[in-house]
Design a protein around this motif. Structure first.
Motif, short mmCIF file in Angstrom:
data_model
loop_
_atom_site.label_atom_id
_atom_site.label_comp_id
_atom_site.label_asym_id
_atom_site.label_seq_id
_atom_site.Cartn_x
_atom_site.Cartn_y
_atom_site.Cartn_z
N ASP A 2 -1.78 8.07 4.72
CA ASP A 2 -1.93 9.33 5.44
C ASP A 2 -0.99 10.41 4.90
O ASP A 2 -1.30 11.60 4.95
CB ASP A 2 -1.66 9.14 6.93
CG ASP A 2 -2.74 8.31 7.59
OD1 ASP A 2 -3.88 8.29 7.09
OD2 ASP A 2 -2.44 7.67 8.61
N ARG A 3 0.16 10.01 4.40
CA ARG A 3 1.15 10.98 3.91
C ARG A 3 0.93 11.35 2.45
O ARG A 3 1.04 12.50 2.07
CB ARG A 3 2.55 10.42 4.10
CG ARG A 3 2.94 10.32 5.53
CD ARG A 3 4.36 9.87 5.67
NE ARG A 3 4.69 9.71 7.07
CZ ARG A 3 5.56 8.87 7.53
NH1 ARG A 3 6.24 8.11 6.71
NH2 ARG A 3 5.78 8.78 8.82
N VAL A 4 0.70 10.33 1.63
CA VAL A 4 0.51 10.56 0.20
C VAL A 4 -0.77 9.83 -0.21
O VAL A 4 -0.81 8.61 -0.26
CB VAL A 4 1.71 10.05 -0.62
CG1 VAL A 4 1.49 10.32 -2.10
CG2 VAL A 4 3.01 10.70 -0.15
N LEU A 5 -1.81 10.61 -0.50
CA LEU A 5 -3.11 10.05 -0.85
C LEU A 5 -3.13 9.54 -2.28
O LEU A 5 -2.42 10.05 -3.14
CB LEU A 5 -4.18 11.12 -0.68
CG LEU A 5 -4.31 11.76 0.69
CD1 LEU A 5 -5.32 12.89 0.65
CD2 LEU A 5 -4.71 10.72 1.71
N PHE A 6 -3.98 8.57 -2.53
CA PHE A 6 -4.23 8.08 -3.88
C PHE A 6 -5.48 8.76 -4.43
O PHE A 6 -6.51 8.81 -3.75
CB PHE A 6 -4.45 6.56 -3.87
CG PHE A 6 -3.20 5.76 -3.90
CD1 PHE A 6 -2.71 5.25 -5.09
CD2 PHE A 6 -2.50 5.50 -2.73
CE1 PHE A 6 -1.55 4.50 -5.12
CE2 PHE A 6 -1.34 4.75 -2.75
CZ PHE A 6 -0.86 4.26 -3.96
N PHE A 7 -5.40 9.27 -5.66
CA PHE A 7 -6.57 9.87 -6.30
C PHE A 7 -7.73 8.88 -6.35
O PHE A 7 -8.88 9.24 -6.14
CB PHE A 7 -6.26 10.32 -7.73
CG PHE A 7 -5.58 11.64 -7.83
CD1 PHE A 7 -6.08 12.76 -7.20
CD2 PHE A 7 -4.44 11.78 -8.59
CE1 PHE A 7 -5.46 13.99 -7.30
CE2 PHE A 7 -3.81 13.00 -8.71
CZ PHE A 7 -4.32 14.10 -8.05
N GLU A 8 -7.43 7.65 -6.65
CA GLU A 8 -8.50 6.67 -6.87
C GLU A 8 -9.15 6.16 -5.59
O GLU A 8 -10.14 5.45 -5.65
CB GLU A 8 -8.02 5.49 -7.73
CG GLU A 8 -6.77 4.81 -7.26
CD GLU A 8 -5.50 5.32 -7.91
OE1 GLU A 8 -4.72 4.50 -8.41
OE2 GLU A 8 -5.28 6.54 -7.91
N TYR A 9 -8.65 6.54 -4.41
CA TYR A 9 -9.23 6.09 -3.16
C TYR A 9 -9.79 7.24 -2.34
O TYR A 9 -9.78 7.21 -1.13
CB TYR A 9 -8.19 5.33 -2.33
CG TYR A 9 -7.65 4.12 -3.05
CD1 TYR A 9 -8.49 3.11 -3.48
CD2 TYR A 9 -6.29 4.00 -3.31
CE1 TYR A 9 -8.00 2.01 -4.15
CE2 TYR A 9 -5.79 2.90 -3.97
CZ TYR A 9 -6.65 1.91 -4.39
OH TYR A 9 -6.16 0.82 -5.05
N LYS A 10 -10.30 8.25 -2.97
CA LYS A 10 -10.84 9.42 -2.28
C LYS A 10 -12.10 9.01 -1.51
O LYS A 10 -12.96 8.34 -2.02
CB LYS A 10 -11.18 10.51 -3.28
CG LYS A 10 -11.61 11.81 -2.63
CD LYS A 10 -11.82 12.88 -3.68
CE LYS A 10 -12.03 14.23 -3.10
NZ LYS A 10 -13.28 14.42 -2.43
N THR A 11 -12.17 9.46 -0.28
CA THR A 11 -13.36 9.22 0.53
C THR A 11 -14.15 10.53 0.62
O THR A 11 -13.58 11.61 0.46
CB THR A 11 -12.98 8.73 1.95
OG1 THR A 11 -12.19 9.72 2.57
CG2 THR A 11 -12.22 7.42 1.89
N PRO A 12 -15.46 10.46 0.90
CA PRO A 12 -16.28 11.67 0.92
C PRO A 12 -15.79 12.75 1.90
O PRO A 12 -15.90 13.94 1.60
CB PRO A 12 -17.65 11.16 1.34
CG PRO A 12 -17.66 9.72 0.99
CD PRO A 12 -16.24 9.25 1.12
N GLU A 13 -15.24 12.34 3.03
CA GLU A 13 -14.80 13.34 4.02
C GLU A 13 -13.42 13.93 3.69
O GLU A 13 -12.94 14.82 4.37
CB GLU A 13 -14.79 12.75 5.43
CG GLU A 13 -13.78 11.65 5.66
CD GLU A 13 -14.24 10.26 5.26
OE1 GLU A 13 -13.43 9.32 5.39
OE2 GLU A 13 -15.37 10.08 4.78
N MET A 14 -12.77 13.46 2.64
CA MET A 14 -11.43 13.91 2.28
C MET A 14 -11.51 15.08 1.30
O MET A 14 -12.20 14.99 0.29
CB MET A 14 -10.66 12.75 1.64
CG MET A 14 -9.21 13.04 1.37
SD MET A 14 -8.39 11.66 0.52
CE MET A 14 -8.89 10.26 1.47
#
Length: 126
Positions: A2-14
């Motif tokens: 939630d604080r630091v997103l991973f580029f490789e785990y992007k979800t469609p709603e993000m």
């Protein structure tokens, strides 16, 4: 996550652009798979690398508990790790790739141990 997103785990709603400032992201991607916008040298990248023995040990326990890449013994996993038969790129190639292409990025390299020695705001070593 939630604080630091991973580029490789992007979800469609993000929507990365809608994240609050500063825009912090994390990744395990090799240099050639990161978003091309990082190559304009406007983004600041901190590349933290670890001792390969620490990476091997950590990855072994991760594979054992989280992935289907588990092998019976640490020795067998080490052979797979060194033989580039685990998920992700070879540790040596990953660092070499980023380092050889550092002129395309605004990147600072530091070891995990160096990062842990950075004084906190209280002046204590964390």
């Amino acid at each position: 996550m939630d604080r630091v997103l991973f580029f490789e785990y992007k979800t469609p709603e993000m929507d990365f652009g809608e994240r609050p400032s500063p825009h912090l992201f994390s990744t395990h991607l090799p240099y050639y798979l990161v978003p091309s916008g990082l190559k304009n040298k406007k983004a600041k990248i901190i590349y933290v690398y670890r001792n390969p023995k620490d990476v091997l040990c950590s990855y072994f326990h991760f594979a054992k508990n989280v992935t289907s890449q588990f092998t019976d013994t640490f020795e067998e996993f080490m052979k797979q790790f060194l033989g580039e038969r685990v998920m992700g790129s070879l540790w040596f190639d990953h660092i070499k790739g980023w380092y050889e292409h550092r002129s395309f990025f605004n990147v600072q390299f530091m070891t995990y141990e160096e990062m842990k020695k950075v004084p906190s705001e209280t002046g204590k070593i964390t």
